[in-house]
Write a protein that holds these residues in place. Structure first.
Motif, PDB file in Angstrom:
ATOM      1  N   VAL A  90       0.799  -1.240   0.000  1.00  0.00           N
ATOM      2  CA  VAL A  90       0.000   0.000   0.000  1.00  0.00           C
ATOM      3  C   VAL A  90       0.828   1.284   0.000  1.00  0.00           C
ATOM      4  CG1 VAL A  90      -1.904   1.237   1.091  1.00  0.00           C
ATOM      5  CG2 VAL A  90      -1.795  -1.271   1.244  1.00  0.00           C
ATOM      6  N   ALA A  91       1.670   1.492   1.008  1.00  0.00           N
ATOM      7  CA  ALA A  91       2.444   2.728   1.099  1.00  0.00           C
ATOM      8  C   ALA A  91       3.639   2.511   2.022  1.00  0.00           C
ATOM      9  CB  ALA A  91       1.583   3.879   1.631  1.00  0.00           C
ATOM     10  N   ARG A  92       4.601   3.396   1.908  1.00  0.00           N
ATOM     11  CA  ARG A  92       5.823   3.279   2.703  1.00  0.00           C
ATOM     12  C   ARG A  92       6.296   4.635   3.192  1.00  0.00           C
ATOM     13  NH1 ARG A  92       9.573  -0.506  -1.207  1.00  0.00           N
ATOM     14  NH2 ARG A  92       8.298  -2.396  -1.124  1.00  0.00           N
ATOM     15  N   ALA A  93       6.878   4.650   4.355  1.00  0.00           N
ATOM     16  CA  ALA A  93       7.644   5.800   4.823  1.00  0.00           C
ATOM     17  C   ALA A  93       9.110   5.463   4.589  1.00  0.00           C
ATOM     18  CB  ALA A  93       7.386   6.064   6.300  1.00  0.00           C
ATOM     19  N   VAL A  94       9.820   6.360   3.910  1.00  0.00           N
ATOM     20  CA  VAL A  94      11.184   6.082   3.468  1.00  0.00           C
ATOM     21  C   VAL A  94      12.059   7.292   3.760  1.00  0.00           C
ATOM     22  CG1 VAL A  94      12.607   5.484   1.455  1.00  0.00           C
ATOM     23  CG2 VAL A  94      10.303   4.570   1.646  1.00  0.00           C
ATOM     24  N   ILE A  95      13.327   7.040   4.001  1.00  0.00           N
ATOM     25  CA  ILE A  95      14.276   8.138   4.171  1.00  0.00           C
ATOM     26  C   ILE A  95      15.521   7.854   3.354  1.00  0.00           C
ATOM     27  CG2 ILE A  95      15.314   7.107   6.245  1.00  0.00           C
ATOM     28  CD1 ILE A  95      15.723  10.000   7.261  1.00  0.00           C
ATOM     29  N   ARG A  96      16.092   8.900   2.823  1.00  0.00           N
ATOM     30  CA  ARG A  96      17.385   8.811   2.160  1.00  0.00           C
ATOM     31  C   ARG A  96      18.183  10.033   2.539  1.00  0.00           C
ATOM     32  NH1 ARG A  96      18.212   8.815  -4.229  1.00  0.00           N
ATOM     33  NH2 ARG A  96      17.655  10.981  -3.856  1.00  0.00           N
ATOM     34  N   GLY A  97      19.306   9.814   3.198  1.00  0.00           N
ATOM     35  CA  GLY A  97      20.057  10.933   3.735  1.00  0.00           C
ATOM     36  C   GLY A  97      19.216  11.659   4.763  1.00  0.00           C
ATOM     37  N   SER A  98      19.019  12.957   4.584  1.00  0.00           N
ATOM     38  CA  SER A  98      18.186  13.739   5.494  1.00  0.00           C
ATOM     39  C   SER A  98      16.781  13.978   4.945  1.00  0.00           C
ATOM     40  CB  SER A  98      18.855  15.090   5.780  1.00  0.00           C
ATOM     41  OG  SER A  98      19.001  15.825   4.576  1.00  0.00           O
ATOM     42  N   GLN A  99      16.502  13.483   3.739  1.00  0.00           N
ATOM     43  CA  GLN A  99      15.204  13.723   3.113  1.00  0.00           C
ATOM     44  C   GLN A  99      14.240  12.583   3.426  1.00  0.00           C
ATOM     45  OE1 GLN A  99      13.903  16.453   1.198  1.00  0.00           O
ATOM     46  NE2 GLN A  99      12.129  15.238   1.822  1.00  0.00           N
ATOM     47  N   ARG A 100      13.020  12.958   3.825  1.00  0.00           N
ATOM     48  CA  ARG A 100      11.991  11.981   4.136  1.00  0.00           C
ATOM     49  C   ARG A 100      10.969  11.921   3.004  1.00  0.00           C
ATOM     50  NH1 ARG A 100      14.393  13.799   8.340  1.00  0.00           N
ATOM     51  NH2 ARG A 100      14.530  12.632  10.291  1.00  0.00           N
ATOM     52  N   TYR A 101      10.458  10.708   2.776  1.00  0.00           N
ATOM     53  CA  TYR A 101       9.518  10.480   1.682  1.00  0.00           C
ATOM     54  C   TYR A 101       8.334   9.649   2.163  1.00  0.00           C
ATOM     55  CZ  TYR A 101      13.631  11.491  -1.257  1.00  0.00           C
ATOM     56  OH  TYR A 101      14.736  12.066  -1.838  1.00  0.00           O
ATOM     57  N   VAL A 102       7.219   9.808   1.467  1.00  0.00           N
ATOM     58  CA  VAL A 102       6.123   8.849   1.503  1.00  0.00           C
ATOM     59  C   VAL A 102       5.932   8.367   0.074  1.00  0.00           C
ATOM     60  CG1 VAL A 102       3.653   8.497   1.844  1.00  0.00           C
ATOM     61  CG2 VAL A 102       4.970   9.809   3.528  1.00  0.00           C
ATOM     62  N   VAL A 103       5.940   7.050  -0.112  1.00  0.00           N
ATOM     63  CA  VAL A 103       5.746   6.453  -1.429  1.00  0.00           C
ATOM     64  C   VAL A 103       4.468   5.625  -1.370  1.00  0.00           C
ATOM     65  CG1 VAL A 103       6.776   5.062  -3.256  1.00  0.00           C
ATOM     66  CG2 VAL A 103       8.256   6.294  -1.649  1.00  0.00           C
ATOM     67  N   TYR A 104       3.528   5.893  -2.276  1.00  0.00           N
ATOM     68  CA  TYR A 104       2.266   5.152  -2.255  1.00  0.00           C
ATOM     69  C   TYR A 104       2.099   4.319  -3.521  1.00  0.00           C
ATOM     70  CZ  TYR A 104       0.368   8.913  -5.226  1.00  0.00           C
ATOM     71  OH  TYR A 104       0.137   9.811  -6.240  1.00  0.00           O
ATOM     72  N   ASP A 105       1.339   3.237  -3.381  1.00  0.00           N
ATOM     73  CA  ASP A 105       1.086   2.306  -4.468  1.00  0.00           C
ATOM     74  C   ASP A 105      -0.098   2.800  -5.290  1.00  0.00           C
ATOM     75  OD1 ASP A 105       0.615   0.154  -6.131  1.00  0.00           O
ATOM     76  OD2 ASP A 105       0.647  -1.348  -4.536  1.00  0.00           O
ATOM     77  N   THR A 106       0.085   2.944  -6.597  1.00  0.00           N
ATOM     78  CA  THR A 106      -0.975   3.465  -7.448  1.00  0.00           C
ATOM     79  C   THR A 106      -2.218   2.568  -7.465  1.00  0.00           C
ATOM     80  OG1 THR A 106       0.131   2.399  -9.337  1.00  0.00           O
ATOM     81  CG2 THR A 106       0.588   4.733  -8.947  1.00  0.00           C
ATOM     82  N   LYS A 107      -2.053   1.305  -7.122  1.00  0.00           N
ATOM     83  CA  LYS A 107      -3.220   0.409  -7.103  1.00  0.00           C
ATOM     84  C   LYS A 107      -4.215   0.796  -6.021  1.00  0.00           C
ATOM     85  CE  LYS A 107      -1.004  -3.501  -6.621  1.00  0.00           C
ATOM     86  NZ  LYS A 107       0.403  -3.062  -6.750  1.00  0.00           N
ATOM     87  N   TRP A 108      -3.743   1.422  -4.957  1.00  0.00           N
ATOM     88  CA  TRP A 108      -4.604   1.745  -3.817  1.00  0.00           C
ATOM     89  C   TRP A 108      -5.069   3.189  -3.805  1.00  0.00           C
ATOM     90  CZ3 TRP A 108      -6.756  -1.670  -0.595  1.00  0.00           C
ATOM     91  CH2 TRP A 108      -6.197  -2.944  -0.521  1.00  0.00           C
ATOM     92  N   PHE A 109      -4.403   4.056  -4.537  1.00  0.00           N
ATOM     93  CA  PHE A 109      -4.701   5.489  -4.478  1.00  0.00           C
ATOM     94  C   PHE A 109      -5.270   5.966  -5.803  1.00  0.00           C
ATOM     95  CE2 PHE A 109      -2.095   4.978  -0.880  1.00  0.00           C
ATOM     96  CZ  PHE A 109      -2.229   6.089  -0.062  1.00  0.00           C
ATOM     97  N   THR A 110      -6.502   6.425  -5.779  1.00  0.00           N
ATOM     98  CA  THR A 110      -7.115   7.022  -6.963  1.00  0.00           C
ATOM     99  C   THR A 110      -7.600   8.425  -6.596  1.00  0.00           C
ATOM    100  OG1 THR A 110      -9.267   6.050  -6.415  1.00  0.00           O
ATOM    101  CG2 THR A 110      -7.826   4.807  -7.908  1.00  0.00           C
ATOM    102  N   PHE A 111      -7.361   9.360  -7.482  1.00  0.00           N
ATOM    103  CA  PHE A 111      -7.736  10.739  -7.235  1.00  0.00           C
ATOM    104  C   PHE A 111      -8.657  11.201  -8.358  1.00  0.00           C
ATOM    105  CE2 PHE A 111      -3.406  10.103  -5.607  1.00  0.00           C
ATOM    106  CZ  PHE A 111      -3.630  10.339  -4.265  1.00  0.00           C
TER     107      PHE A 111
END
Length: 206
Positions: A90-111
């Motif tokens: 579904v989705a993930r909380a991710v970090i790389r270096g000092s930058q934080r991300y949220v990555v979501y799965d397109t199968k679950w998110f429709t706008f």
């Protein structure tokens, strides 16, 4: 039910969350100095490589991040990406270096028509909760308390943005009843979301 645009603060919705990764950078998930570190996946914890076609998140998702960060009085410095997940988490909380991300799965998110579903708001709130709680530092897979803290924050976010309790817990139907090493049982997660939602409803009006 869908959440329409909200005027949380004048100008907030027209504000970008922040600059996104370049296409090549987002695709590889690598640069010369930093490695991706996954903090949480909504349902399970596969390897960070189990995604395809990573790209900038939809404008509606960026606006939702802005709404959530505004609730806690913070500038929206979390970057949001979307991807095609190979594993259904579904989705993930991710970090790389000092930058934080949220990555979501397109199968679950429709706008649709600039609207964001309430379960999407809960999921984004949950993942942002991991960042806000500081689970980035010293996070260990299997810490059920961290997941419950993030669930509580997700419920709080839904309440503060005007969602009902049934909308806050609607997504829990996909959770494991027994839980796993990385995630608590469904009933524990529902209880945490309910606690957060009630706390959000009890906040004094501005």
């Amino acid at each position: 039910m869908l959440l329409t645009r909200r005027k949380m603060v004048l100008g907030l919705l027209s504000c970008p969350v922040c600059g996104q990764l370049s296409s090549a950078e987002a695709e590889t998930g690598k640069d010369e100095s930093d490695e991706w570190k996954m903090i949480c996946a909504m349902k399970q914890v596969p390897g960070i490589g189990a995604v395809e076609n990573t790209r900038d998140g939809k404008p509606e998702a960026n606006r939702a991040i802005g709404w959530i960060m505004d609730l806690v009085g913070m500038r929206p410095r979390i970057r949001i990406l979307e991807a095609d997940f190979k594993v259904d988490n579904v989705a993930r909380a991710v970090i790389r270096g000092s930058q934080r991300y949220v990555v979501y799965d397109t199968k679950w998110f429709t706008f649709e028509d600039n609207r964001v579903s309430w379960y999407s708001i809960y999921i984004l709130g949950h993942e942002i909760g991991h960042h806000i709680y500081g689970h980035t530092h010293g996070f260990e897979s299997g810490r059920h308390r961290a997941e419950l803290d993030a669930d509580r924050f997700g419920g709080w976010v839904v309440a503060r943005l005007g969602g009902r309790l049934d909308q806050a817990v609607a997504f829990t139907r996909v959770f494991s009843e027994k839980g796993s090493k990385s995630h608590p049982p469904r009933n524990d997660r529902i209880a945490a979301i309910q606690e957060g939602w009630q706390a959000g409803k009890n906040v004094m009006p501005r």
